[in-house]
Scaffold this motif. Structure first.
Motif, PDB file in Angstrom:
ATOM      1  N   TYR A  74       0.841  -1.358   0.026  1.00 24.61           N
ATOM      2  CA  TYR A  74       0.021  -0.022   0.171  1.00 24.61           C
ATOM      3  C   TYR A  74       0.929   1.371   0.071  1.00 24.61           C
ATOM      4  O   TYR A  74       0.450   2.163  -0.504  1.00 24.61           O
ATOM      5  N   ALA A  75       1.951   1.205   0.761  1.00 21.90           N
ATOM      6  CA  ALA A  75       2.847   2.402   0.604  1.00 21.90           C
ATOM      7  C   ALA A  75       3.318   2.456  -0.727  1.00 21.90           C
ATOM      8  O   ALA A  75       3.693   3.408  -1.098  1.00 21.90           O
ATOM      9  N   GLY A  95       0.989   4.039  -2.788  1.00 22.75           N
ATOM     10  CA  GLY A  95       1.103   5.908  -2.702  1.00 22.75           C
ATOM     11  C   GLY A  95       2.069   6.370  -3.268  1.00 22.75           C
ATOM     12  O   GLY A  95       1.934   7.483  -3.466  1.00 22.75           O
ATOM     13  N   ALA A 129       2.072   9.389  -6.239  1.00 23.98           N
ATOM     14  CA  ALA A 129       2.461  10.607  -5.868  1.00 23.98           C
ATOM     15  C   ALA A 129       3.771  11.087  -6.932  1.00 23.98           C
ATOM     16  O   ALA A 129       3.944  12.095  -7.096  1.00 23.98           O
ATOM     17  N   GLY A 180      -9.474   5.255  -4.849  1.00 22.01           N
ATOM     18  CA  GLY A 180      -9.015   5.047  -3.110  1.00 22.01           C
ATOM     19  C   GLY A 180      -9.609   3.928  -2.381  1.00 22.01           C
ATOM     20  O   GLY A 180      -9.379   3.264  -1.849  1.00 22.01           O
ATOM     21  N   TRP A 223      -7.070  11.974   2.601  1.00 28.12           N
ATOM     22  CA  TRP A 223      -6.606  10.964   2.601  1.00 28.12           C
ATOM     23  C   TRP A 223      -5.641  10.710   1.740  1.00 28.12           C
ATOM     24  O   TRP A 223      -4.542   9.949   1.831  1.00 28.12           O
ATOM     25  N   LEU A 224      -5.716  11.257   0.395  1.00 26.62           N
ATOM     26  CA  LEU A 224      -4.565  11.196  -0.483  1.00 26.62           C
ATOM     27  C   LEU A 224      -3.368  11.864  -0.224  1.00 26.62           C
ATOM     28  O   LEU A 224      -2.295  11.017  -0.245  1.00 26.62           O
ATOM     29  N   HIS A 229      -2.071   9.650   2.681  1.00 28.64           N
ATOM     30  CA  HIS A 229      -1.682   8.387   2.507  1.00 28.64           C
ATOM     31  C   HIS A 229      -0.136   8.513   1.828  1.00 28.64           C
ATOM     32  O   HIS A 229       0.599   7.490   2.036  1.00 28.64           O
ATOM     33  N   THR A 230      -0.029   9.462   0.684  1.00 26.56           N
ATOM     34  CA  THR A 230       1.205   9.626   0.392  1.00 26.56           C
ATOM     35  C   THR A 230       2.426   9.976   1.373  1.00 26.56           C
ATOM     36  O   THR A 230       3.437   9.476   1.290  1.00 26.56           O
ATOM     37  N   SER A 267       3.271   7.246   3.415  1.00 28.47           N
ATOM     38  CA  SER A 267       4.042   6.030   2.435  1.00 28.47           C
ATOM     39  C   SER A 267       5.366   6.384   2.602  1.00 28.47           C
ATOM     40  O   SER A 267       6.537   5.579   2.293  1.00 28.47           O
ATOM     41  N   PHE A 287      -2.973   2.593   8.462  1.00 30.32           N
ATOM     42  CA  PHE A 287      -3.486   2.758   6.856  1.00 30.32           C
ATOM     43  C   PHE A 287      -4.902   2.508   6.926  1.00 30.32           C
ATOM     44  O   PHE A 287      -5.818   3.251   6.430  1.00 30.32           O
TER      45      PHE A 287
END
Length: 399
Positions: free
Chosen positions: A19-20, A23, A27, A72, A103-104, A107-108, A111, A174
């Motif tokens: 998941y990271a 992310g 990005a 997402g 969240w975006l 999340h990044t 990450s 997460f």
């Protein structure tokens, strides 16, 4: 053993790693915009922070779009194993867009932290290589200057454990963030409930369709088959007619069944059968061949009726004839269909069952729901020595 300790032993506990990586991949397209920071004066540290702000702003703008929210949710469900409901194709409200954008960015950011710290810890695992290959020079690691030696082995193992702990701890973080910021809002939950209600209503309608069509076919086929068995030697021509009726009714039922199953499979179904009151004489012929003495009277412009009303009228006559076959047996049935200027009237009268009042009123309940949905009225019950079913459906709003 605690839940966190158990997560260290499960591969699913390290879902934070892919998941990271996702992310970081999301990005990457925003990184070129960080060059905007280079036009401003300042120290390298200030310019670095400014570049991060620019990247976060770009990601936030992307996160405000509807597709970003759907992506997402899908990514969190697929990678993290969350069970977030899909927001569907409807345009999300601005508060939900804002949560998606937050969240975006988060999340990044998480990450980047996870991959940076985890990468450093993972590199620490390689320190014993310098000792094993006989490198006698000193090196600096985390601000400590030392010469390679046996001490690097437990240090490397400790760093590996820390990297695993960090990845395992990041997974629930997460999940919690995705659930809080990508989960359905009150408006989305209301929309989901409305969609579920629509699905349930559709299933109830399909159940009524199957009851009407398959029930009519089985009743007709059973009676025709019994009659054919009695006449197989005495009247072969009548047997052939009975078998033809069974074949035609079965083919019609298969069309209905194929359509309904296509809807239940959410595939492109076969074209929905469109039987209307214009074909009511076909119902009468089948019922006569099954042993009923059907006296059909149709008045008014039946072919000009609204399609929905005409289809439901067909089902009403079909259910009434099926009930007459099933409960009263062979006999006289009077069917009157009247298409007036402002309403459709249907009346079906047959003898009462010999064993008393009929049972199994599920079909009648379904008919009542159909008629009520069209703002009409339906009445069914004994009338002296007869069973009478009447339905009146208005053809105009407010009629």
């Amino acid at each position: 053993m605690s839940g966190f300790a158990r997560s260290l032993l499960r591969p699913g506990g390290y879902r934070s790693i892919p998941y990271a990586l996702l992310g970081a991949a999301v990005a990457l397209p925003a990184f070129p915009f960080a060059l905007i920071a280079a036009v401003f004066p300042g120290t390298p540290r200030v310019l670095f922070l400014l570049a991060l702000v620019v990247i976060a702003a770009v990601l936030a703008l992307v996160g405000l779009s509807g597709p970003a929210r759907r992506f997402g949710v899908a990514a969190a469900n697929a990678v993290l194993g969350t069970g977030l409901p899909s927001p569907g194709r409807a345009r999300p409200a601005w508060p939900d867009r804002a949560r998606s954008a937050a969240w975006l960015v988060l999340h990044t950011a998480l990450s980047g932290v996870l991959l940076a710290v985890g990468g450093v810890l993972t590199l620490g695992v390689l320190t014993p290589v310098m000792w094993l290959y006989g490198d006698e020079g000193q090196f600096s690691f985390f601000g400590v200057t030392a010469a390679p030696g046996a001490w690097t082995v437990p240090v490397a193992l400790g760093m590996l454990v820390l990297a695993l702990l960090l990845a395992a701890a990041a997974t629930p973080v997460f999940r919690a963030g995705a659930t809080a910021l990508l989960g359905p809002s009150a408006a989305e939950r209301a929309a989901l409930a409305e969609r579920r209600s629509a699905v349930l209503a559709q299933r109830n309608r399909l159940a009524r369709e199957l009851h009407d069509s398959i029930g009519h076919t089985l009743t007709t086929s059973t009676i025709q088959a019994a009659a054919a068995a009695d006449l197989v030697e005495a009247d072969p021509a009548q047997v052939r007619r009975a078998l033809g009726t069974i074949e035609e009714a079965s083919r019609s039922a298969l069309e209905d069944l194929d359509h309904v199953l296509g809807l239940l499979r959410e595939e492109a179904p076969a074209k929905a059968p469109t039987r209307t009151l214009a074909e009511v004489d076909v119902l009468a012929v089948r019922a006569r061949e099954a042993g009923l003495d059907v006296r059909l009277a149709v008045t008014g412009p039946v072919a000009a009726l609204p399609a929905t009303v005409s289809r439901e009228g067909y089902r009403i006559v079909q259910e009434a004839l099926t009930n007459a076959l099933r409960h009263a047996g062979p006999g006289t049935v009077d069917v009157r269909v009247e298409a007036g200027p402002d309403h459709l009237g249907i009346a079906v009268v047959n003898a009462l069952p010999g064993a008393g009042p009929r049972t199994g009123r599920r079909g009648l309940a379904g008919l009542a729901e159909r008629v009520e949905a069209l703002r009409g009225e339906l009445d069914a019950g004994p009338d002296g020595q007869q069973w009478r079913l009447t339905a009146s459906i208005p053809l105009r709003a407010g009629a």
